[in-house]
Motif scaffolding. Sequence first.
Motif, PDB file in Angstrom:
ATOM      1  N   THR A 141      38.810  46.809  41.237  1.00 16.71           N
ATOM      2  CA  THR A 141      37.514  46.516  41.854  1.00 16.71           C
ATOM      3  C   THR A 141      36.389  46.941  40.915  1.00 16.71           C
ATOM      4  O   THR A 141      35.414  46.205  40.723  1.00 16.71           O
ATOM      5  N   GLN A 144      36.146  44.367  38.203  1.00 17.06           N
ATOM      6  CA  GLN A 144      35.505  43.136  38.668  1.00 17.06           C
ATOM      7  C   GLN A 144      33.996  43.319  38.818  1.00 17.06           C
ATOM      8  O   GLN A 144      33.224  42.431  38.440  1.00 17.06           O
ATOM      9  N   LEU A 161      39.299  39.086  33.243  1.00 16.21           N
ATOM     10  CA  LEU A 161      39.014  39.002  34.667  1.00 16.21           C
ATOM     11  C   LEU A 161      40.142  38.283  35.405  1.00 16.21           C
ATOM     12  O   LEU A 161      40.558  38.705  36.494  1.00 16.21           O
ATOM     13  N   GLU A 165      42.347  39.851  38.400  1.00 18.18           N
ATOM     14  CA  GLU A 165      42.431  39.200  39.715  1.00 18.18           C
ATOM     15  C   GLU A 165      43.879  38.920  40.111  1.00 18.18           C
ATOM     16  O   GLU A 165      44.255  39.092  41.271  1.00 18.18           O
ATOM     17  N   LYS A 168      45.413  42.202  41.141  1.00 17.42           N
ATOM     18  CA  LYS A 168      44.870  42.637  42.426  1.00 17.42           C
ATOM     19  C   LYS A 168      45.495  41.832  43.576  1.00 17.42           C
ATOM     20  O   LYS A 168      45.819  42.392  44.626  1.00 17.42           O
TER      21      LYS A 168
END
Length: 175
Positions: A141, A144, A161, A165, A168
């Motif tokens: 987080t 990001q 990124l 993602e 995550k």
Amino acid sequence: LSELQCYEEAIELRRVELTWCRQNNGDTDPDTLSSISGLATDLRDIGELEESETLFRELVAGRQQVLEPDDFGIARALGGLAKTLEEAGKLDEALVYAQQALAHRLNHEGPDDWYTNRERLDLAQVMVKLGHLKEASALLTELQESMGRTNEPDDNDLHLLSEAEELKRSIEKTI
């Protein structure tokens, strides 16, 4: 040769280079340390993790001994050792070095630097393997949010990124 993945030839030449650097410049000369880094990375890339780990440990010690505390090379060496230990399955120790690499980047390059975010992702990957899913998710987080502050992301930013993602999402499926 390394970039072309001709590792056998690259490693042979890197060994010659490292021997020459040690004999002519000493063990902590910047050129010697650079040679150690290249050889350690190539060895890791072909799965020679024990020798790679030994060289990365020498590199970390050498860089910490001769470089200014804020030098980029220290975090790079810590991260290289962490990645090697992770690949060798030494996750508890990899976690320690990955945390040190991230701390160095945060202190000397700031929270929004690309390399700081790379270290966040690398640390999160180790945490996931250790089952520290909430901590890993929090790091992702942060990554990001940091990347969201980038005005015009380039291909490297977008790739980083995307990796974050994907990791995550895999964490969220597990939690």
